[in-house]
Design a protein around this motif. Sequence first.
Motif, PDB file in Angstrom:
ATOM      1  N   ALA A  38      38.152  25.716  29.804  1.00 34.32           N
ATOM      2  CA  ALA A  38      38.290  26.639  30.984  1.00 34.32           C
ATOM      3  C   ALA A  38      39.458  26.575  31.460  1.00 34.32           C
ATOM      4  O   ALA A  38      40.277  27.510  32.086  1.00 34.32           O
ATOM      5  N   GLN A  39      40.239  25.297  31.595  1.00 33.68           N
ATOM      6  CA  GLN A  39      41.633  25.290  32.260  1.00 33.68           C
ATOM      7  C   GLN A  39      42.594  25.725  31.580  1.00 33.68           C
ATOM      8  O   GLN A  39      43.419  26.350  31.910  1.00 33.68           O
ATOM      9  N   ALA A  40      42.422  25.444  30.088  1.00 36.78           N
ATOM     10  CA  ALA A  40      43.396  26.301  29.115  1.00 36.78           C
ATOM     11  C   ALA A  40      43.328  28.001  29.343  1.00 36.78           C
ATOM     12  O   ALA A  40      44.258  28.479  29.415  1.00 36.78           O
ATOM     13  N   GLU A  41      42.031  28.299  29.399  1.00 37.40           N
ATOM     14  CA  GLU A  41      42.067  29.749  29.853  1.00 37.40           C
ATOM     15  C   GLU A  41      42.526  30.184  31.027  1.00 37.40           C
ATOM     16  O   GLU A  41      43.482  31.388  31.161  1.00 37.40           O
ATOM     17  N   VAL A  42      42.465  29.183  31.994  1.00 37.57           N
ATOM     18  CA  VAL A  42      42.950  29.631  33.370  1.00 37.57           C
ATOM     19  C   VAL A  42      44.621  29.698  33.256  1.00 37.57           C
ATOM     20  O   VAL A  42      45.539  30.447  33.834  1.00 37.57           O
ATOM     21  N   GLU A  43      45.162  28.749  32.535  1.00 37.58           N
ATOM     22  CA  GLU A  43      46.650  28.545  32.239  1.00 37.58           C
ATOM     23  C   GLU A  43      47.151  29.690  31.602  1.00 37.58           C
ATOM     24  O   GLU A  43      48.185  30.343  31.713  1.00 37.58           O
ATOM     25  N   ARG A  44      46.408  30.330  30.462  1.00 36.67           N
ATOM     26  CA  ARG A  44      46.983  31.255  29.791  1.00 36.67           C
ATOM     27  C   ARG A  44      46.790  32.795  30.516  1.00 36.67           C
ATOM     28  O   ARG A  44      47.871  33.429  30.360  1.00 36.67           O
ATOM     29  N   ARG A  45      45.783  32.735  31.433  1.00 37.47           N
ATOM     30  CA  ARG A  45      45.710  33.810  32.182  1.00 37.47           C
ATOM     31  C   ARG A  45      46.822  33.950  33.477  1.00 37.47           C
ATOM     32  O   ARG A  45      47.336  34.963  33.726  1.00 37.47           O
ATOM     33  N   GLN A  46      47.027  32.861  33.961  1.00 31.12           N
ATOM     34  CA  GLN A  46      48.328  32.741  34.826  1.00 31.12           C
ATOM     35  C   GLN A  46      49.552  33.171  34.161  1.00 31.12           C
ATOM     36  O   GLN A  46      50.323  33.852  34.716  1.00 31.12           O
ATOM     37  N   ASP A  47      49.869  32.678  32.931  1.00 25.48           N
ATOM     38  CA  ASP A  47      50.841  33.053  32.310  1.00 25.48           C
ATOM     39  C   ASP A  47      50.982  34.539  32.194  1.00 25.48           C
ATOM     40  O   ASP A  47      52.181  35.294  32.284  1.00 25.48           O
ATOM     41  N   LYS A  48      49.846  35.103  31.738  1.00 28.76           N
ATOM     42  CA  LYS A  48      49.876  36.543  31.670  1.00 28.76           C
ATOM     43  C   LYS A  48      50.085  37.345  33.025  1.00 28.76           C
ATOM     44  O   LYS A  48      50.512  38.433  33.132  1.00 28.76           O
ATOM     45  N   LEU A  49      49.487  36.773  34.103  1.00 23.57           N
ATOM     46  CA  LEU A  49      49.634  37.232  35.400  1.00 23.57           C
ATOM     47  C   LEU A  49      51.141  37.293  35.790  1.00 23.57           C
ATOM     48  O   LEU A  49      51.770  38.127  36.180  1.00 23.57           O
ATOM     49  N   ARG A  50      51.766  36.087  35.503  1.00 23.72           N
ATOM     50  CA  ARG A  50      53.214  35.882  35.757  1.00 23.72           C
ATOM     51  C   ARG A  50      54.143  36.782  35.059  1.00 23.72           C
ATOM     52  O   ARG A  50      55.245  37.608  35.613  1.00 23.72           O
ATOM     53  N   ALA A  51      53.743  37.186  33.743  1.00 21.15           N
ATOM     54  CA  ALA A  51      54.514  38.350  32.868  1.00 21.15           C
ATOM     55  C   ALA A  51      54.434  39.479  33.242  1.00 21.15           C
ATOM     56  O   ALA A  51      55.185  40.464  33.524  1.00 21.15           O
ATOM     57  N   TYR A  79      51.455  47.762  38.187  1.00 20.92           N
ATOM     58  CA  TYR A  79      50.521  47.389  39.172  1.00 20.92           C
ATOM     59  C   TYR A  79      49.171  47.331  38.731  1.00 20.92           C
ATOM     60  O   TYR A  79      48.501  46.081  39.130  1.00 20.92           O
ATOM     61  N   ALA A  80      48.605  48.054  38.028  1.00 25.52           N
ATOM     62  CA  ALA A  80      47.372  48.097  37.636  1.00 25.52           C
ATOM     63  C   ALA A  80      47.302  46.774  36.560  1.00 25.52           C
ATOM     64  O   ALA A  80      46.401  45.891  36.488  1.00 25.52           O
ATOM     65  N   ALA A  81      48.219  46.308  35.783  1.00 28.29           N
ATOM     66  CA  ALA A  81      48.284  45.325  34.757  1.00 28.29           C
ATOM     67  C   ALA A  81      48.235  43.901  35.551  1.00 28.29           C
ATOM     68  O   ALA A  81      47.494  43.195  35.409  1.00 28.29           O
ATOM     69  N   VAL A  82      49.168  44.083  36.640  1.00 26.46           N
ATOM     70  CA  VAL A  82      49.233  42.976  37.618  1.00 26.46           C
ATOM     71  C   VAL A  82      47.893  42.754  38.121  1.00 26.46           C
ATOM     72  O   VAL A  82      47.167  41.456  38.265  1.00 26.46           O
ATOM     73  N   ALA A  83      47.077  43.615  38.916  1.00 23.02           N
ATOM     74  CA  ALA A  83      45.927  43.771  39.221  1.00 23.02           C
ATOM     75  C   ALA A  83      44.516  43.053  38.522  1.00 23.02           C
ATOM     76  O   ALA A  83      43.808  42.257  38.807  1.00 23.02           O
ATOM     77  N   LYS A  84      44.698  43.676  37.256  1.00 26.74           N
ATOM     78  CA  LYS A  84      43.884  43.059  36.145  1.00 26.74           C
ATOM     79  C   LYS A  84      43.984  41.762  35.952  1.00 26.74           C
ATOM     80  O   LYS A  84      43.135  40.819  35.494  1.00 26.74           O
ATOM     81  N   ALA A  85      45.285  41.340  35.815  1.00 28.93           N
ATOM     82  CA  ALA A  85      45.537  39.898  35.468  1.00 28.93           C
ATOM     83  C   ALA A  85      45.129  39.010  36.757  1.00 28.93           C
ATOM     84  O   ALA A  85      44.414  37.911  36.480  1.00 28.93           O
ATOM     85  N   VAL A  86      45.468  39.530  37.768  1.00 29.01           N
ATOM     86  CA  VAL A  86      44.986  38.550  39.152  1.00 29.01           C
ATOM     87  C   VAL A  86      43.404  38.495  38.863  1.00 29.01           C
ATOM     88  O   VAL A  86      42.743  37.264  39.068  1.00 29.01           O
ATOM     89  N   VAL A  87      42.420  39.435  38.824  1.00 33.22           N
ATOM     90  CA  VAL A  87      41.026  39.627  38.672  1.00 33.22           C
ATOM     91  C   VAL A  87      40.620  38.476  37.389  1.00 33.22           C
ATOM     92  O   VAL A  87      39.616  37.598  37.650  1.00 33.22           O
ATOM     93  N   SER A  88      41.419  38.476  36.289  1.00 31.45           N
ATOM     94  CA  SER A  88      41.099  37.665  35.083  1.00 31.45           C
ATOM     95  C   SER A  88      41.281  36.097  35.391  1.00 31.45           C
ATOM     96  O   SER A  88      40.475  35.342  35.179  1.00 31.45           O
TER      97      SER A  88
END
Length: 276
Positions: A38-51, A79-88
């Motif tokens: 779960a932590q690894a998934e959080v880090e991966r999604r945070q990287d995706k949000l930063r991108a 904007y939509a990609a950032v919002a989706k990344a934030v939700v994930s």
Amino acid sequence: MARSATKKVANKTPQKNKRLSTKALSAIDKVEQGFKSAQAEVERRQDKLRAARSTLKARRAEAAKKGTRASQALVDRAYAAVAKAVVSVDEAHRKASVAKAKVKVAKILQKVESAEVNAEERILALEARLAGQAEEHLKSTLEKFEARWRKRRALMDARKLKLAKRSASAKVKNAAKKAQTEIKAVEKKAAKSLAKPLKAPGRPGRPKKEAAVRASVTKAAPKKRGRPAKPKSASTASTTPKKRGRPSKAKSAAVRAPASGATQSPRRRGRPPKAK
């Protein structure tokens, strides 16, 4: 001598954390692996949000330079990609929080189970210690009881032996007294037999008839037992039996006045005196 305790105490001390390695530790490892993923998934999604955010920033700069609708549409997509990344990322954080909570619960359960195991170990150790103490106490108690029992039994046996000696002594005294009585009777009988006169030596066989007749004549008649018979006087002898009781008057008068006229002493009433 007390019996030696032969009972062996079984070694019931369990190996430490033996059951934890099979159940609790496997569950903890499982939840820890889930928390790590779960932590690894959080880090991966945070990287995706930063991108996505960096892409949005670049699209904004391009749209400010160009000012066209196409550049503005790219900005909207960013904007939509950032919002989706934030939700994930938020969902990943929630899953990580749940996995972390599961890890904490598993550790708490592990502590509870380890406390149970430790309590069981302490109980088994106490049981083994108490069993050893029980054997020692039993041995000492048996020794004390045996000493008291032997002392009491010695007193009882001494009392019985004393009574038996007294009874045997009384029996011996009675037997000695009886033996003395029998000895005296035997000695008396022997002395009586010795006191008899010696028989004159004669010819053996049946004696002659004359000697037997002479012996029968010379033999005195046996004396009768009891009071001797009264001598019968001539005056009282008559054919008719004398009546008992008071005599008739005529006879009594004749008796009172005898023919000789001599004075007589007054006659006593009752039975006349016995003739000597």
